[in-house]
Design a protein around this motif. Structure first.
Motif, short mmCIF file in Angstrom:
data_model
loop_
_atom_site.label_atom_id
_atom_site.label_comp_id
_atom_site.label_asym_id
_atom_site.label_seq_id
_atom_site.Cartn_x
_atom_site.Cartn_y
_atom_site.Cartn_z
N GLU A 197 -5.59 -19.74 8.77
CA GLU A 197 -6.25 -21.09 9.10
C GLU A 197 -8.01 -20.94 9.44
OE1 GLU A 197 -5.64 -22.59 14.02
OE2 GLU A 197 -3.96 -22.34 12.55
N ILE A 198 -7.97 -19.07 10.56
CA ILE A 198 -9.37 -18.84 10.96
C ILE A 198 -10.79 -18.07 9.59
CG2 ILE A 198 -10.44 -17.14 11.45
CD1 ILE A 198 -9.18 -18.44 13.77
N ILE A 199 -9.54 -18.26 8.26
CA ILE A 199 -9.84 -18.51 6.78
C ILE A 199 -10.46 -19.97 6.65
CG2 ILE A 199 -10.09 -18.01 4.20
CD1 ILE A 199 -10.03 -15.16 5.63
N ASP A 200 -9.40 -20.79 6.64
CA ASP A 200 -10.26 -21.98 5.99
C ASP A 200 -11.65 -22.18 7.20
OD1 ASP A 200 -8.03 -22.02 3.93
OD2 ASP A 200 -6.91 -22.99 5.64
N TRP A 201 -11.54 -21.69 8.44
CA TRP A 201 -12.29 -23.03 9.56
C TRP A 201 -14.03 -21.89 9.20
CZ3 TRP A 201 -16.24 -20.35 12.73
CH2 TRP A 201 -16.60 -21.49 13.77
N LEU A 202 -13.91 -20.89 8.86
CA LEU A 202 -15.08 -19.94 8.58
C LEU A 202 -15.12 -20.94 7.01
CD1 LEU A 202 -13.63 -15.93 9.63
CD2 LEU A 202 -15.82 -17.33 10.17
N ASN A 203 -15.38 -20.98 6.14
CA ASN A 203 -15.21 -21.04 5.30
C ASN A 203 -15.79 -22.52 4.63
OD1 ASN A 203 -15.18 -21.15 2.87
ND2 ASN A 203 -13.95 -22.63 1.54
N ASP A 204 -15.21 -23.53 6.14
CA ASP A 204 -15.76 -25.00 6.14
C ASP A 204 -17.16 -24.59 6.80
OD1 ASP A 204 -13.30 -26.04 5.63
OD2 ASP A 204 -12.53 -26.40 7.22
N GLN A 205 -17.06 -24.14 7.28
CA GLN A 205 -18.74 -23.15 8.24
C GLN A 205 -19.37 -22.73 7.48
OE1 GLN A 205 -18.58 -24.71 11.42
NE2 GLN A 205 -16.77 -25.42 11.36
N ASN A 206 -19.45 -22.71 6.35
CA ASN A 206 -19.93 -21.85 5.79
C ASN A 206 -20.38 -20.05 5.96
OD1 ASN A 206 -21.79 -21.30 2.93
ND2 ASN A 206 -23.66 -22.43 3.63
N MET A 238 -12.51 -12.64 0.35
CA MET A 238 -13.39 -13.41 1.25
C MET A 238 -14.60 -12.19 2.03
SD MET A 238 -12.91 -16.64 -0.12
CE MET A 238 -14.23 -17.56 0.59
N ARG A 239 -15.21 -12.58 2.02
CA ARG A 239 -16.49 -11.57 2.39
C ARG A 239 -16.80 -12.55 3.33
NH1 ARG A 239 -17.36 -6.51 0.37
NH2 ARG A 239 -17.06 -6.19 -1.70
N ILE A 240 -17.38 -11.97 4.58
CA ILE A 240 -18.39 -12.37 6.14
C ILE A 240 -20.29 -12.52 5.58
CG2 ILE A 240 -18.67 -10.34 7.53
CD1 ILE A 240 -17.60 -13.41 9.94
N LYS A 241 -20.66 -13.59 5.62
CA LYS A 241 -22.30 -12.91 5.63
C LYS A 241 -22.71 -12.32 6.41
CE LYS A 241 -22.54 -17.27 3.01
NZ LYS A 241 -23.11 -19.58 3.35
N THR A 242 -23.05 -11.62 6.74
CA THR A 242 -23.66 -10.75 8.29
C THR A 242 -25.48 -11.30 8.33
OG1 THR A 242 -24.41 -9.03 6.67
CG2 THR A 242 -22.68 -8.70 7.73
N PHE A 264 -4.68 -10.01 4.29
CA PHE A 264 -5.73 -10.36 5.41
C PHE A 264 -5.97 -8.84 5.63
CE2 PHE A 264 -3.07 -14.06 5.42
CZ PHE A 264 -4.26 -15.14 5.32
N ALA A 265 -7.27 -8.62 6.00
CA ALA A 265 -8.09 -7.34 6.47
C ALA A 265 -8.25 -6.84 8.18
CB ALA A 265 -9.85 -7.22 6.41
N TYR A 266 -7.78 -5.39 7.74
CA TYR A 266 -7.32 -5.26 9.71
C TYR A 266 -8.69 -5.79 10.61
CZ TYR A 266 -7.94 -2.34 13.30
OH TYR A 266 -7.51 -1.18 14.68
N GLN A 267 -10.24 -5.84 9.97
CA GLN A 267 -11.04 -6.50 10.76
C GLN A 267 -10.57 -7.45 11.64
OE1 GLN A 267 -12.53 -3.92 11.47
NE2 GLN A 267 -12.86 -2.40 9.95
N LEU A 268 -9.99 -8.78 10.73
CA LEU A 268 -9.69 -10.05 11.07
C LEU A 268 -8.60 -9.72 11.53
CD1 LEU A 268 -10.34 -12.95 9.82
CD2 LEU A 268 -8.18 -13.06 8.29
N ALA A 269 -6.95 -9.04 10.76
CA ALA A 269 -6.34 -9.49 11.99
C ALA A 269 -6.34 -9.18 12.99
CB ALA A 269 -5.56 -9.29 11.23
#
Length: 309
Positions: free
Chosen positions: A91-100, A143-147, A183-188
């Protein structure tokens, strides 16, 4: 209107991985997190961090819980298992993706090592290859997060002091979900702590390098960030961190539980009175909760002579 300010109850947690039963290093974390939460009348939670299923030892989680209970380390809510929370992480991955805020990456580690212009403490810093392309969707993607360009994280660790890190230049866009879907430890850990209302994280100094990433992710999710305290590591005679392969605490701890708690409090710099030697683990913990001080905890790792059980 009342002039009294509502003080939020403190919530601490202990999150062992069931890749084996407790060892002295994990007991240090359990005791410190328990005492830090309880000294202010707070709650102490236990979570089983079992994301890495191939490494999970069958039955280890139940033994860990039995060990904690036998030592008087009683938790205040239902046990949480990360392996039962995959839908929440998705669910959180989907939200982050929706927020680009994230993007798919099909790069192999071999490619990253070959193409990375810089290396940090955790290995090659991802050069952002897939940020500039659109994967064709035929290959499994992480899936990577933009820093971004300027994301300097600064926080005050309650033991180690001020910590600073430039996420973009020292870490790079980090993975939240691997190519194999894990899922990565950092996310969970960020999601779990937030959902459980955790306000204070007490854990080993070996996880200090993960904290800036977790704070950065919390900020992107608009989550409240807990306080952090990173404990010194217990070392064996060769200078290595004590782990499950070095020293496991006997599952039948009734005979040496008091000795273990006493030794743990000494390692944490709490100096329990010698008159408490031989008292029950529960009595030792009562004294510890009344007298616990993070300012007395050493910053540096140290050798701990231990008997093998």
């Amino acid at each position: 209107m009342s002039s009294h300010r509502l003080i939020k109850q403190q919530v601490g947690r202990f999150a062992p991985s069931p890749t084996g039963i407790l060892h002295f290093g994990s007991l240090v974390t359990a005791v410190a997190s328990f005492c830090h939460a309880k000294q202010s009348g707070g709650k102490w939670l236990v979570r089983i961090d079992d994301l890495d299923q191939p490494r999970v030892v069958v039955g280890a989680a139940d033994i860990i819980l039995h060990q904690l209970d036998s030592l008087g380390l009683h938790w205040d809510s239902n046990i949480i298992y990360q392996s039962k929370r995959y839908s929440r992480y998705e669910e959180i991955i989907d939200w982050l993706n929706d927020q680009n805020l994230i993007y798919p990456c099909i790069c192999s580690r071999k490619h990253i090592v070959a193409s990375a212009p810089h290396f940090g403490d955790d290995g090659p810093i991802y050069p952002g290859t897939c940020l500039r392309i659109t994967p064709n969707g035929q290959e499994p993607a992480a899936m990577r997060i933009k820093t971004g360009q300027r994301n300097r994280i600064t926080f005050s660790d309650l033991i180690q002091g001020e910590i600073k890190q430039d996420i973009a230049n020292e870490i790079g866009d980090f993975i939240l979900r691997r190519r194999d879907g894990v899922f990565a430890y950092q996310l969970a850990v960020v999601i779990d702590d937030y959902d459980s209302g955790v306000t204070q994280v007490v854990r080993g100094r070996d996880l200090l390098s993960s904290t800036t990433r977790q704070i950065f992710l919390s900020q992107q999710l608009k989550f409240t960030t807990p306080t952090y305290a990173h404990l010194p590591l217990a070392l064996n005679c060769t200078g290595e961190k004590i782990s499950k392969r070095h020293h496991q605490i006997d599952a039948n701890i009734y005979s040496n539980g008091s000795k273990l708690i006493f030794k743990t409090l000494q390692f944490l710099g709490q100096n329990p009175p010698s008159g408490l030697r031989g008292e029950s683990p529960q009595q030792l913990l009562r004294w510890a909760c009344d007298n616990f001080s993070l300012s007395s905890v050493p910053k540096v790792d140290s050798y701990v002579p231990l008997e093998r059980h």
